[in-house]
Design an enzyme around this catalytic site. Structure first.
Site, mmCIF file in Angstrom:
data_model
loop_
_atom_site.group_PDB
_atom_site.id
_atom_site.type_symbol
_atom_site.label_atom_id
_atom_site.label_comp_id
_atom_site.label_asym_id
_atom_site.label_seq_id
_atom_site.Cartn_x
_atom_site.Cartn_y
_atom_site.Cartn_z
ATOM 1 N N ASP A 1 -73.306 8.897 64.261
ATOM 2 C CA ASP A 1 -73.397 7.931 65.359
ATOM 3 C C ASP A 1 -74.832 7.467 65.665
ATOM 4 O O ASP A 1 -75.124 6.277 65.637
ATOM 5 C CB ASP A 1 -72.685 8.456 66.622
ATOM 6 C CG ASP A 1 -73.044 9.899 66.986
ATOM 7 O OD1 ASP A 1 -73.915 10.483 66.304
ATOM 8 O OD2 ASP A 1 -72.466 10.422 67.955
ATOM 9 N N ASP B 1 -73.271 24.244 69.133
ATOM 10 C CA ASP B 1 -72.588 24.693 67.919
ATOM 11 C C ASP B 1 -73.377 24.204 66.705
ATOM 12 O O ASP B 1 -74.266 23.373 66.832
ATOM 13 C CB ASP B 1 -71.142 24.169 67.863
ATOM 14 C CG ASP B 1 -71.042 22.710 68.242
ATOM 15 O OD1 ASP B 1 -71.993 21.947 67.930
ATOM 16 O OD2 ASP B 1 -70.037 22.303 68.834
ATOM 17 N N ASP C 1 -73.106 22.641 62.750
ATOM 18 C CA ASP C 1 -72.231 21.984 61.773
ATOM 19 C C ASP C 1 -72.912 21.996 60.419
ATOM 20 O O ASP C 1 -74.126 21.838 60.320
ATOM 21 C CB ASP C 1 -71.961 20.529 62.189
ATOM 22 C CG ASP C 1 -71.223 20.460 63.510
ATOM 23 O OD1 ASP C 1 -70.190 21.115 63.626
ATOM 24 O OD2 ASP C 1 -71.709 19.768 64.425
HETATM 25 P P1 ATP Z 1 -72.972 18.632 71.015
HETATM 26 O O1 ATP Z 1 -72.259 19.573 70.073
HETATM 27 O O2 ATP Z 1 -74.221 19.195 71.595
HETATM 28 O O3 ATP Z 1 -72.067 18.051 72.015
HETATM 29 P P2 ATP Z 1 -73.299 17.032 68.659
HETATM 30 O O4 ATP Z 1 -74.219 15.901 68.350
HETATM 31 O O5 ATP Z 1 -73.426 18.254 67.820
HETATM 32 O O6 ATP Z 1 -73.486 17.357 70.178
HETATM 33 P P3 ATP Z 1 -70.565 17.034 67.853
HETATM 34 O O7 ATP Z 1 -69.398 16.431 68.557
HETATM 35 O O8 ATP Z 1 -70.645 18.504 67.708
HETATM 36 O O9 ATP Z 1 -71.852 16.476 68.595
HETATM 37 O O10 ATP Z 1 -70.640 16.323 66.436
HETATM 38 C C1 ATP Z 1 -71.470 16.784 65.397
HETATM 39 C C2 ATP Z 1 -72.097 15.600 64.679
HETATM 40 O O11 ATP Z 1 -71.084 14.763 64.118
HETATM 41 C C3 ATP Z 1 -72.921 14.660 65.554
HETATM 42 O O12 ATP Z 1 -74.221 15.129 65.743
HETATM 43 C C4 ATP Z 1 -72.868 13.365 64.783
HETATM 44 O O13 ATP Z 1 -73.767 13.388 63.717
HETATM 45 C C5 ATP Z 1 -71.449 13.394 64.211
HETATM 46 N N1 ATP Z 1 -70.499 12.719 65.109
HETATM 47 C C6 ATP Z 1 -69.791 13.256 66.129
HETATM 48 N N2 ATP Z 1 -69.020 12.342 66.716
HETATM 49 C C7 ATP Z 1 -69.227 11.192 66.053
HETATM 50 C C8 ATP Z 1 -68.698 9.881 66.184
HETATM 51 N N3 ATP Z 1 -67.833 9.578 67.131
HETATM 52 N N4 ATP Z 1 -69.145 8.936 65.301
HETATM 53 C C9 ATP Z 1 -70.031 9.241 64.321
HETATM 54 N N5 ATP Z 1 -70.556 10.461 64.165
HETATM 55 C C10 ATP Z 1 -70.168 11.423 65.008
HETATM 56 MG MG MG Z 2 -72.224 19.941 67.957
#
Ligand code: ATP
Ligand code: MG
Length: 450
Positions: free
Chosen positions: A153, A58, A60
């Site tokens: 994170d 996805d 963001d």
């Molecule tokens: P994927 O969507 O492939 O699972 P992602 O890194 O995009 O991985 P998401 O859950 O979509 O993960 O979150 C988007 C972004 O928000 C992350 O890349 C990170 O920068 C931030 N994020 C998500 N969860 C946390 C958390 N628990 N603490 C701090 N930042 C977070």
């Molecule tokens: Mg994501």
């Protein structure tokens, strides 16, 4: 490349991300924000994955526009979230999350703030709230792009793609870590894991999925804080566990979880059982089943949550059901009791939804029915909602143990042609009403069956 005191800029010609790789809806959002005078970045896993040549799950967006302003700019916007106030922009085929740059907060009171006037105290809910043991409960303080990057994170998740000049902004050394394949928390790892224990599961997921290593101090803090994983809410842990095991790297994730000490606190009963042997045999099916799941996902097959849980915990449930059966309980009631025990054990830790548990039970019950070919009303077996998952479970069982292929093949053929196939010689209907019994292995006293 440009390096200022606070960040590094990676210019368009120095990185591979082109607009053609970004979803058209996301591009529209970025441009509309920019054209209305706002800062707009593509952030998070989308940037990380594009840089690694992977397809993002996805996209963001982060901006300096407040949630209220985003709502005014986009008719397809819904504001969501209590802990984090976010905008979701709805399109026919995707939902894009747009968040306002968030700040990092300190808990010190603002000494310059005017004393509150009696009768006019600020009764609004606090924007940032931390529990006594350091867990962040609410976090709605707006900040700068740099603040926003620093509250993410891991360094590799904090890169921002700027729609103004298509450059990438790196406030935390994420580019270097991405190039060297390292998962590193931003800031002190122990503090970050205490603030949000789910980050430990995310570290494991990204390490397994991207084939990265967890940086030394981050790993050490993870191991030290692993028992604290259960401070996260059970529904959130359930969601994260699903993401981990359906990532396509379930086997590697499982290894990392166990090594880091995260698996036992999440599934204590199962973990204890794994450490014991049954009639001198270790319980090895889970490892093979997880590899089977990874293979399914690699070829584009979907694995449902009930199938995943049945494959993870099936052997444990079978053994527990067997225990009840030996006490004279009917096969179906024995499975019901085993699943109910497991749900009770897991409820305070990882909240498996009731409907998922019911589907797991169905998968297990159908294993008993499969042994009868065709048995009574075989068409009703095909019509059961869990039929396909139950058949996949049986197929995986065959591949993990080398047994029961004839039964799986019979039902697969029947499901495909809707015509009763011939029953192989020596496997007549009505005899054994269970799943094919396992061949007795050397050293086994009795063969487990459900
Ligand atoms: P994927 O969507 O492939 O699972 P992602 O890194 O995009 O991985 P998401 O859950 O979509 O993960 O979150 C988007 C972004 O928000 C992350 O890349 C990170 O920068 C931030 N994020 C998500 N969860 C946390 C958390 N628990 N603490 C701090 N930042 C977070
Ligand atoms: Mg994501």
């Amino acid at each position: 490349m440009e390096q200022s005191q606070t960040h590094r800029i990676i210019h368009r010609q120095e990185h591979p991300i082109s607009r053609a790789m970004i979803s058209p809806n996301v591009l529209k959002i970025l441009y509309r924000l920019k054209d209305n005078g706002h800062v707009a970045f593509l952030v998070g896993g989308g940037v990380r994955d594009l840089l690694l040549g992977r397809e993002p799950k996805d996209f963001d967006v982060a901006t300096d526009a407040t949630p209220g302003r985003i709502k005014k700019l986009f008719r397809n916007c819904r504001l969501v979230g209590r802990r984090f106030r976010l905008a979701h922009l709805h399109f026919t085929n995707e939902i894009v999350e747009v968040s306002t740059f968030r700040g990092t907060t300190t808990e010190e009171p603002d000494e310059n703030a005017p004393p509150s006037i009696p009768g006019h105290e600020d009764t609004r809910q606090p924007r940032h709230l931390v529990s006594e043991d350091g867990l962040v409960l609410r976090d709605n303080v707006f900040g700068s792009p740099s603040d926003d990057a620093k509250r993410r994170d891991f360094t590799v998740n904090a890169l921002a793609y700027n729609i103004v000049d298509f450059s990438i902004l790196d406030f935390v050394g994420g580019m270097k870590d991405l190039e060297s394949g390292v998962i590193r928390t931003i800031g002190d790892p122990a503090t970050r894991f205490v603030e949000d224990p789910v980050r430990m599961l995310r570290a494991v997921r990204f390490a397994a999925l991207l084939g990265f290593t967890v940086e030394g101090k981050t790993w050490q803090a993870l191991v030290e804080n692993a028992p604290g994983i259960i401070r996260a809410t059970p529904p959130r842990l359930y969601e994260e566990v699903l993401k981990l095991f359906l990532s396509g790297e379930a086997a590697a994730s499982y290894q990392h979880l166990r090594l880091g000490g995260l698996f036992a606190p999440l599934f204590p009963g199962f973990d204890e059982w794994l450490a014991r042997e049954t009639e001198c045999f270790p319980h090895a099916r889970i490892g093979k089943n997880l590899e089977w799941i990874d293979t399914c996902i690699a070829v584009g097959d979907t694995v449902s949550a009930p199938l995943l849980l049945a494959l993870m915990f099936g052997e444990y449930l079978e053994e527990q059901a067997n225990f009840y059966r030996k006490q004279g309980v009917s096969p179906q009631d024995a499975i019901d009791a085993a699943v109910a025990d497991f749900m009770t054990e897991q409820a305070p830790l990882v909240a498996i939804p009731h409907r998922v548990a019911l589907a797991v039970r169905e998968i297990m019950i159908l294993q008993n029915r499969f042994g009868r070919m065709p048995g009574k009303r075989p068409q009703s077996v095909l019509a059961r909602p869990a039929f396909m998952d139950a058949l996949k479970y049986l197929r995986c069982y065959c591949e993990s143990t080398g047994e029961g292929s004839d039964v799986a093949a019979w039902w697969e053929k029947y499901a495909e042609n809707k015509v009763l196939p011939q029953v192989a010689v020596g496997r007549e209907e009505g005899g054994d009403n269970r799943r094919p019994r396992r061949r007795k292995r050397r050293g086994r006293v009795t063969a487990p069956s459900v």
